[in-house]
Design an enzyme around this catalytic site. Sequence first.
Site, PDB file in Angstrom:
ATOM      1  N   ASN A  25       0.795  -0.970   0.065  1.00  0.00           N
ATOM      2  CA  ASN A  25       0.000  -0.011  -0.177  1.00  0.00           C
ATOM      3  C   ASN A  25       0.907   1.150  -0.051  1.00  0.00           C
ATOM      4  O   ASN A  25       0.201   2.392   0.052  1.00  0.00           O
ATOM      5  CB  ASN A  25      -0.816  -0.004   1.200  1.00  0.00           C
ATOM      6  CG  ASN A  25      -2.060  -1.155   1.036  1.00  0.00           C
ATOM      7  OD1 ASN A  25      -2.177  -1.827  -0.097  1.00  0.00           O
ATOM      8  ND2 ASN A  25      -2.709  -1.362   2.105  1.00  0.00           N
ATOM      9  N   ARG A  94      -8.408  -1.206  -7.941  1.00  0.00           N
ATOM     10  CA  ARG A  94      -9.051   0.050  -7.643  1.00  0.00           C
ATOM     11  C   ARG A  94      -7.968   1.230  -7.286  1.00  0.00           C
ATOM     12  O   ARG A  94      -8.068   2.304  -7.446  1.00  0.00           O
ATOM     13  CB  ARG A  94      -9.836   0.118  -6.268  1.00  0.00           C
ATOM     14  CG  ARG A  94     -11.102  -0.824  -6.166  1.00  0.00           C
ATOM     15  CD  ARG A  94     -11.653  -0.354  -4.856  1.00  0.00           C
ATOM     16  NE  ARG A  94     -12.103   0.826  -4.815  1.00  0.00           N
ATOM     17  CZ  ARG A  94     -11.215   1.805  -3.952  1.00  0.00           C
ATOM     18  NH1 ARG A  94     -10.048   1.629  -3.609  1.00  0.00           N
ATOM     19  NH2 ARG A  94     -11.766   3.247  -4.063  1.00  0.00           N
ATOM     20  N   CYS A 118     -15.996  -2.574  -4.210  1.00  0.00           N
ATOM     21  CA  CYS A 118     -15.264  -4.206  -4.033  1.00  0.00           C
ATOM     22  C   CYS A 118     -16.156  -4.778  -2.987  1.00  0.00           C
ATOM     23  O   CYS A 118     -16.988  -4.197  -2.446  1.00  0.00           O
ATOM     24  CB  CYS A 118     -14.007  -4.096  -3.814  1.00  0.00           C
ATOM     25  SG  CYS A 118     -13.573  -3.442  -2.243  1.00  0.00           S
ATOM     26  N   ARG A 123     -16.313   1.988  -1.593  1.00  0.00           N
ATOM     27  CA  ARG A 123     -14.847   2.622  -1.863  1.00  0.00           C
ATOM     28  C   ARG A 123     -15.205   3.728  -2.849  1.00  0.00           C
ATOM     29  O   ARG A 123     -14.613   4.068  -3.943  1.00  0.00           O
ATOM     30  CB  ARG A 123     -14.249   1.487  -2.717  1.00  0.00           C
ATOM     31  CG  ARG A 123     -14.016   0.063  -1.839  1.00  0.00           C
ATOM     32  CD  ARG A 123     -13.561   0.254  -0.635  1.00  0.00           C
ATOM     33  NE  ARG A 123     -11.892   0.607  -0.573  1.00  0.00           N
ATOM     34  CZ  ARG A 123     -11.141  -0.486  -0.607  1.00  0.00           C
ATOM     35  NH1 ARG A 123     -11.367  -1.730  -1.154  1.00  0.00           N
ATOM     36  NH2 ARG A 123      -9.761   0.067  -0.899  1.00  0.00           N
ATOM     37  N   ILE A 125     -14.926   7.974  -3.919  1.00  0.00           N
ATOM     38  CA  ILE A 125     -13.636   8.377  -4.165  1.00  0.00           C
ATOM     39  C   ILE A 125     -14.240  10.212  -4.017  1.00  0.00           C
ATOM     40  O   ILE A 125     -13.561  11.134  -4.361  1.00  0.00           O
ATOM     41  CB  ILE A 125     -13.043   8.616  -5.440  1.00  0.00           C
ATOM     42  CG1 ILE A 125     -13.820   8.670  -6.521  1.00  0.00           C
ATOM     43  CG2 ILE A 125     -12.399   7.273  -5.400  1.00  0.00           C
ATOM     44  CD1 ILE A 125     -13.333   8.650  -7.815  1.00  0.00           C
ATOM     45  N   ASP A 126     -15.322  10.554  -3.211  1.00  0.00           N
ATOM     46  CA  ASP A 126     -15.851  11.897  -3.365  1.00  0.00           C
ATOM     47  C   ASP A 126     -14.843  12.764  -2.571  1.00  0.00           C
ATOM     48  O   ASP A 126     -14.690  13.794  -3.031  1.00  0.00           O
ATOM     49  CB  ASP A 126     -17.117  11.930  -2.486  1.00  0.00           C
ATOM     50  CG  ASP A 126     -17.194  11.316  -1.160  1.00  0.00           C
ATOM     51  OD1 ASP A 126     -17.475  11.868  -0.439  1.00  0.00           O
ATOM     52  OD2 ASP A 126     -16.620  10.161  -1.089  1.00  0.00           O
ATOM     53  N   VAL A 331     -14.120   1.174   9.642  1.00  0.00           N
ATOM     54  CA  VAL A 331     -13.621   1.907   8.322  1.00  0.00           C
ATOM     55  C   VAL A 331     -14.373   1.644   7.174  1.00  0.00           C
ATOM     56  O   VAL A 331     -14.471   2.235   6.310  1.00  0.00           O
ATOM     57  CB  VAL A 331     -12.134   1.558   8.366  1.00  0.00           C
ATOM     58  CG1 VAL A 331     -11.355   2.104   6.964  1.00  0.00           C
ATOM     59  CG2 VAL A 331     -11.302   1.933   9.362  1.00  0.00           C
ATOM     60  N   ARG A 401      -2.864 -10.746  -4.666  1.00  0.00           N
ATOM     61  CA  ARG A 401      -2.880  -9.370  -4.764  1.00  0.00           C
ATOM     62  C   ARG A 401      -1.666  -8.855  -3.702  1.00  0.00           C
ATOM     63  O   ARG A 401      -1.042  -7.650  -4.106  1.00  0.00           O
ATOM     64  CB  ARG A 401      -4.171  -8.825  -4.595  1.00  0.00           C
ATOM     65  CG  ARG A 401      -5.036  -9.242  -5.641  1.00  0.00           C
ATOM     66  CD  ARG A 401      -6.126  -8.406  -5.430  1.00  0.00           C
ATOM     67  NE  ARG A 401      -6.147  -6.989  -5.483  1.00  0.00           N
ATOM     68  CZ  ARG A 401      -6.779  -6.242  -5.046  1.00  0.00           C
ATOM     69  NH1 ARG A 401      -7.901  -6.572  -4.308  1.00  0.00           N
ATOM     70  NH2 ARG A 401      -6.509  -5.039  -4.663  1.00  0.00           N
TER      71      ARG A 401
HETATM   72  C1  EPZ Z   1      -6.354   2.052   1.675  1.00  0.00           C
HETATM   73  O1  EPZ Z   1      -7.441   1.960   0.957  1.00  0.00           O
HETATM   74  C2  EPZ Z   1      -5.662   0.693   1.715  1.00  0.00           C
HETATM   75  N1  EPZ Z   1      -5.501   0.366  -0.018  1.00  0.00           N
HETATM   76  C3  EPZ Z   1      -6.745  -0.456   2.219  1.00  0.00           C
HETATM   77  O2  EPZ Z   1      -5.997  -1.531   2.099  1.00  0.00           O
HETATM   78  C4  EPZ Z   1      -6.837   0.133   3.674  1.00  0.00           C
HETATM   79  O3  EPZ Z   1      -7.616  -0.810   4.312  1.00  0.00           O
HETATM   80  C5  EPZ Z   1      -7.219   1.508   3.593  1.00  0.00           C
HETATM   81  O4  EPZ Z   1      -6.546   2.396   2.941  1.00  0.00           O
HETATM   82  C6  EPZ Z   1      -7.528   1.858   5.199  1.00  0.00           C
HETATM   83  O5  EPZ Z   1      -6.325   1.914   5.561  1.00  0.00           O
HETATM   84  C7  EPZ Z   1      -4.315   0.963  -0.642  1.00  0.00           C
HETATM   85  O6  EPZ Z   1      -3.668   1.503  -0.232  1.00  0.00           O
HETATM   86  C8  EPZ Z   1      -4.242   0.413  -1.984  1.00  0.00           C
HETATM   87  P1  EPZ Z   1      -9.701   5.094   2.627  1.00  0.00           P
HETATM   88  P2  EPZ Z   1      -8.196   3.268   0.643  1.00  0.00           P
HETATM   89  O7  EPZ Z   1      -9.562   5.981   1.160  1.00  0.00           O
HETATM   90  O8  EPZ Z   1      -7.113   4.654   0.270  1.00  0.00           O
HETATM   91  C9  EPZ Z   1     -14.380   5.856   2.654  1.00  0.00           C
HETATM   92  C10 EPZ Z   1      -5.681  -3.889   1.702  1.00  0.00           C
HETATM   93  O9  EPZ Z   1      -6.277  -4.693   2.263  1.00  0.00           O
HETATM   94  N2  EPZ Z   1     -13.949   6.845   1.714  1.00  0.00           N
HETATM   95  O10 EPZ Z   1      -8.842   5.467   3.760  1.00  0.00           O
HETATM   96  O11 EPZ Z   1      -9.491   3.166  -0.410  1.00  0.00           O
HETATM   97  C11 EPZ Z   1     -14.071   4.360   2.192  1.00  0.00           C
HETATM   98  O12 EPZ Z   1     -15.078   3.950   1.272  1.00  0.00           O
HETATM   99  C12 EPZ Z   1      -6.384  -2.619   1.342  1.00  0.00           C
HETATM  100  O13 EPZ Z   1      -4.459  -3.719   1.479  1.00  0.00           O
HETATM  101  C13 EPZ Z   1     -15.014   7.655   1.098  1.00  0.00           C
HETATM  102  O14 EPZ Z   1     -16.196   7.447   1.777  1.00  0.00           O
HETATM  103  O15 EPZ Z   1      -8.878   3.787   1.968  1.00  0.00           O
HETATM  104  C14 EPZ Z   1     -13.902   3.568   3.226  1.00  0.00           C
HETATM  105  O16 EPZ Z   1     -14.774   3.333   3.618  1.00  0.00           O
HETATM  106  C15 EPZ Z   1      -8.089  -2.924   1.643  1.00  0.00           C
HETATM  107  N3  EPZ Z   1     -14.598   8.805   0.134  1.00  0.00           N
HETATM  108  C16 EPZ Z   1     -13.127   4.525   4.115  1.00  0.00           C
HETATM  109  O17 EPZ Z   1     -13.288   6.012   3.704  1.00  0.00           O
HETATM  110  C17 EPZ Z   1     -13.384   8.975  -0.543  1.00  0.00           C
HETATM  111  O18 EPZ Z   1     -13.308   9.914  -1.172  1.00  0.00           O
HETATM  112  C18 EPZ Z   1     -11.485   4.551   4.138  1.00  0.00           C
HETATM  113  O19 EPZ Z   1     -11.157   4.673   2.747  1.00  0.00           O
HETATM  114  C19 EPZ Z   1     -12.530   8.004   0.037  1.00  0.00           C
HETATM  115  C20 EPZ Z   1     -12.699   6.997   0.963  1.00  0.00           C
END
Ligand code: EPZ
Length: 423
Positions: A25, A94, A118, A123, A125-126, A331, A401
């Site tokens: 990550n 993603r 997923c 997930r 991206i707002d 989360v 992965r």
């Molecule tokens: C990263 O995902 C990691 N993936 C995830 O690891 C990890 O679980 C996550 O961070 C939390 O630590 C990578 O780095 C590739 P977030 P990311 O943006 O960036 C919501 C693994 O197993 N959200 O911190 O997608 C989102 O839906 C993976 O290696 C919004 O609503 O995590 C989630 O519920 C799984 N809007 C929460 O925030 C947004 O614009 C955390 O997402 C962005 C996120």
Amino acid sequence: MAEEIIVVQGTGTLKGEVRVSGAKNSALKLIAAALLGQGRCVLHNVPQISDIDVMSNVLRRLGATVERQDHTLVVDTAAVDSYETPYELVSKMRASISVLGPLIGRFGRAHVAMPGGCQIGARKIDMHLLGLEKLGVHFDVKHGDLVAVAENGLHGAYITLDFPSVGATENLLMASVVAEGETTIDNAAREPEIVDLCNMLNEMGANVVGGGSSTITVQGVPLNTMHPCEHTTVGDRIEAGTFLAGGALTGGPLTVKGIDPSFLRMAIVKLESLGCQVDTAADSITVSRTEPLRATDIQTLPHPGFPTDLQAQFMLLTSLAQGNSVITENVFENRFMFAAELMRMGADITIDDHHALVCGVSALQGAPVSSTDLRAGAALVLAGIVAEGETVVRGLEHIDRGYENYVGKLAALGASLERKTIG
Ligand code: EPZ
């Protein structure tokens, strides 16, 4: 159709030392950040996993060359002349959305397919988009593609994230480093992988202060002052935590090497609460246990809280603890599918919204099970190692992965398992 499975013999042990790979990550984003280097970046300690292959292909599609030499990746983005990332690549992973920020930084525009959800959640991206809009980016969505344009270039802004999103923090960092003026990212993610990215961006000529804290300040620099660099990826704290959970399950002693213990403070607190002995050194962590596992409540939170990516592995530990534990997933909205598979092995778990009540049982039984995401898959293999009888794990594409040579590393620690093709 041929299918790969992992066959695990139960009541095994996991003892000895294992060196973890570089952090998936982090490495994925470092590869994307290389777009801003506009030349030959050398990245060391890059894990040999399928997600890295996908991201490498994303960069190649943009016109970069990416060559692997063992655990070193040479990413030359000098010739990158496209800012389009097609759905067939983004839909595979993603995290491809991490090219959005650097493409906008380099070209002032980007066409990136919207990432799907997923198994573990929508997930969205707002927060990525809202923050980038504050930097001067305008978005349209056309046929599933994000069309981003910064007509008047990028300018600094004060951005407060609703939630400390890892991905949003990373995309905003990779765009703001070449925005005109100062950007503040408040309520930023604090994960060690964020610090790693900030360090690489500064090694390429950026001016980022506060990585690892909730408030990151960026003084934008002209794109033509950014240059390639050589960088070593930090160790993978989630891979390390996965092996530590295995050592805690079987009693160890098990040492993970190549990891900064400060990355896993909360996981160490929970291992000790579960009845384990944990010793640390500068670059390693050792876990052992002589007492029965003790029930322990866990709630996942953004770093430095307990990592959601270790939730399944620690649910497994609590399923064999004396007493009842409550696990709260804060989360992701749907990250308890692992529980259903573990219940097939005899675990006693009740799910109520984002809480799981885990009532400890004395033993698990081996069974055929399927991975739902990469962390659940890794945890199912660990469950098979401690269960009575044989376990067959399917859905290995999830494990591949994020875990390099997972079966080989577990076998070297004493587990009795094999990967085979059937059908
Ligand atoms: C990263 O995902 C990691 N993936 C995830 O690891 C990890 O679980 C996550 O961070 C939390 O630590 C990578 O780095 C590739 P977030 P990311 O943006 O960036 C919501 C693994 O197993 N959200 O911190 O997608 C989102 O839906 C993976 O290696 C919004 O609503 O995590 C989630 O519920 C799984 N809007 C929460 O925030 C947004 O614009 C955390 O997402 C962005 C996120």
